[in-house]
Scaffold this active site. Structure first.
Site, short mmCIF file in Angstrom:
data_model
loop_
_atom_site.label_atom_id
_atom_site.label_comp_id
_atom_site.label_asym_id
_atom_site.label_seq_id
_atom_site.Cartn_x
_atom_site.Cartn_y
_atom_site.Cartn_z
N GLY A 131 61.25 -70.88 -49.87
CA GLY A 131 61.93 -70.78 -48.57
C GLY A 131 62.86 -72.09 -48.33
O GLY A 131 62.68 -73.13 -48.98
N CYS A 132 63.87 -71.95 -47.46
CA CYS A 132 64.79 -72.94 -47.23
C CYS A 132 64.17 -74.21 -46.53
O CYS A 132 64.26 -75.35 -47.23
CB CYS A 132 66.13 -72.49 -46.76
SG CYS A 132 65.65 -71.88 -45.12
N PHE A 133 63.49 -74.05 -45.65
CA PHE A 133 62.70 -75.20 -44.89
C PHE A 133 61.54 -75.78 -45.82
O PHE A 133 61.38 -76.80 -45.94
CB PHE A 133 62.26 -74.66 -43.72
CG PHE A 133 62.87 -74.61 -42.22
CD1 PHE A 133 63.45 -75.88 -41.92
CD2 PHE A 133 62.96 -73.67 -41.36
CE1 PHE A 133 64.23 -76.14 -40.91
CE2 PHE A 133 63.62 -73.47 -40.25
CZ PHE A 133 64.30 -74.75 -39.94
N ALA A 134 60.90 -74.69 -46.57
CA ALA A 134 59.94 -75.11 -47.47
C ALA A 134 60.21 -75.96 -48.58
O ALA A 134 59.75 -76.97 -48.77
CB ALA A 134 59.18 -73.89 -47.96
N CYS A 136 63.17 -78.00 -48.54
CA CYS A 136 63.37 -79.44 -47.95
C CYS A 136 62.31 -80.29 -47.65
O CYS A 136 62.23 -81.23 -47.86
CB CYS A 136 64.37 -79.17 -46.79
SG CYS A 136 65.15 -80.58 -45.99
#
Length: 322
Positions: A131-134, A136
């Site tokens: 995932g994107c948040f994950a 980063c």
């Protein structure tokens, strides 16, 4: 040439994926599936590709023409699709949804974060793209986990652009609401927390701390900027050395000696990380482009690794100067 099939071709992530692949030196798109857009040109939906491609959407899925499938479905749809369709056993699959990111009995998908799983990705048939948040947040925390210093709860705040919510308009994505506005959502319960915890446990060997994550909606289109606070007595010099060593062989993730900002990574596949120490508090900042390193850029990076070609092929993108 690597032959590629794209399923769920009308969304933001698929548009970015097509943009990368039509310029990839060792890839060729075999088909782009979208039932609702079948027969229409790709540029009817992804208008930023005018002049770059004459490809047309199809409602057919000629699996025999592809070496790898990119699943660009919404969350929860990939698992159902694979259960309902006869995908060839030898087909490589890269799933951009969250369906297979967590380890479970019978799940043969490798978690596709190259910074910790490159050798597994190289030998994988199925990849669960992070995932994107994950992505980063993990890239900010993983070197600390390698040091074994994540022993207390970690305070995480991260802000994302509106493209992170997908292409379908909602009450919190349309311009008049999002512009000049800021809000939080899913505090402490965001769906990316379990995959963050999974990776930290993998690298540190254990994790007894909580990841206290507050996500923010930003009034910009793309990018994620995160801060992570870890309590530790480790010296900043040792921390910086550990971070630089951890990412020494990562072509897209870089430790930076001074404060970072979002414009340095938007429209690139880069992740930047910076650390500062305030008494016993380690402040880590990390940033990525949510559609690239947080989604399809990383997916193409994983494809490159799977097929044994240059990991950076098709991904040397430059940020704008302003």
């Amino acid at each position: 040439m690597i032959k590629i099939g794209i399923l769920g071709g009308a969304g933001y992530t698929a548009g970015e994926l097509i943009r990368l692949l039509i310029h990839h030196p060792e890839a060729e798109i075999a088909f782009i599936h979208s039932e609702s857009n079948a027969g229409n040109h790709i540029t009817d939906v992804h208008e930023g590709l005018y002049g770059d491609t004459d490809l047309v959407f199809t409602d057919q899925m000629p699996f025999d023409q592809a070496d790898v499938l990119f699943l660009c479905f919404g969350h929860g749809k990939s698992e159902a699709f694979l259960a309902q369709h006869d995908v060839p056993d030898g087909m490589r699959i890269i799933d951009l949804a969250q369906d297979f990111r967590l380890s479970a009995p019978g799940n043969d998908f490798v978690y596709g974060l190259p910074e910790i799983n490159r050798s597994l990705i190289a030998n994988a048939r199925h990849i669960a793209n992070p995932g994107c948040f994950a992505t980063c947040i993990q890239l900010g925390l993983l070197p600390a986990a390698k040091m074994g210093i994540i022993c207390q709860d970690v305070a995480v705040n991260a802000i994302t652009g509106s493209t992170g919510a997908g292409q379908k308009p909602t009450g919190t994505t349309h311009f008049s609401w999002r512009n000049n506005n800021l809000s939080i959502y899913k505090p402490f319960t965001h769906q990316h927390v379990p995959e963050i915890v999974q990776s930290l446990r993998q690298v540190q060997g254990h994790l007894d701390a909580h990841i206290d994550f507050i996500p923010y909606r930003g009034d910009f289109a793309r990018g994620i900027f995160a801060t992570e606070v870890v309590k530790t007595d480790a010296a900043i010099e040792d921390i910086v050395s550990a971070y630089k060593a951890f990412y020494a062989d990562a072509p897209f993730t870089h430790y930076v000696d001074k404060a970072i900002d979002l414009k340095q990574v938007v429209n690139t596949n880069k992740a930047l990380v910076h650390c500062e120490k305030f008494e016993d508090k380690l402040l880590i900042t990390s940033c990525i482009d949510n559609l690239l390193k947080g989604a399809v850029g990383q997916a193409v990076q994983n494809m490159n690794i799977m097929f044994g070609i240059d990991e950076t092929a098709g991904l040397r993108l430059k940020p704008s100067a302003f």
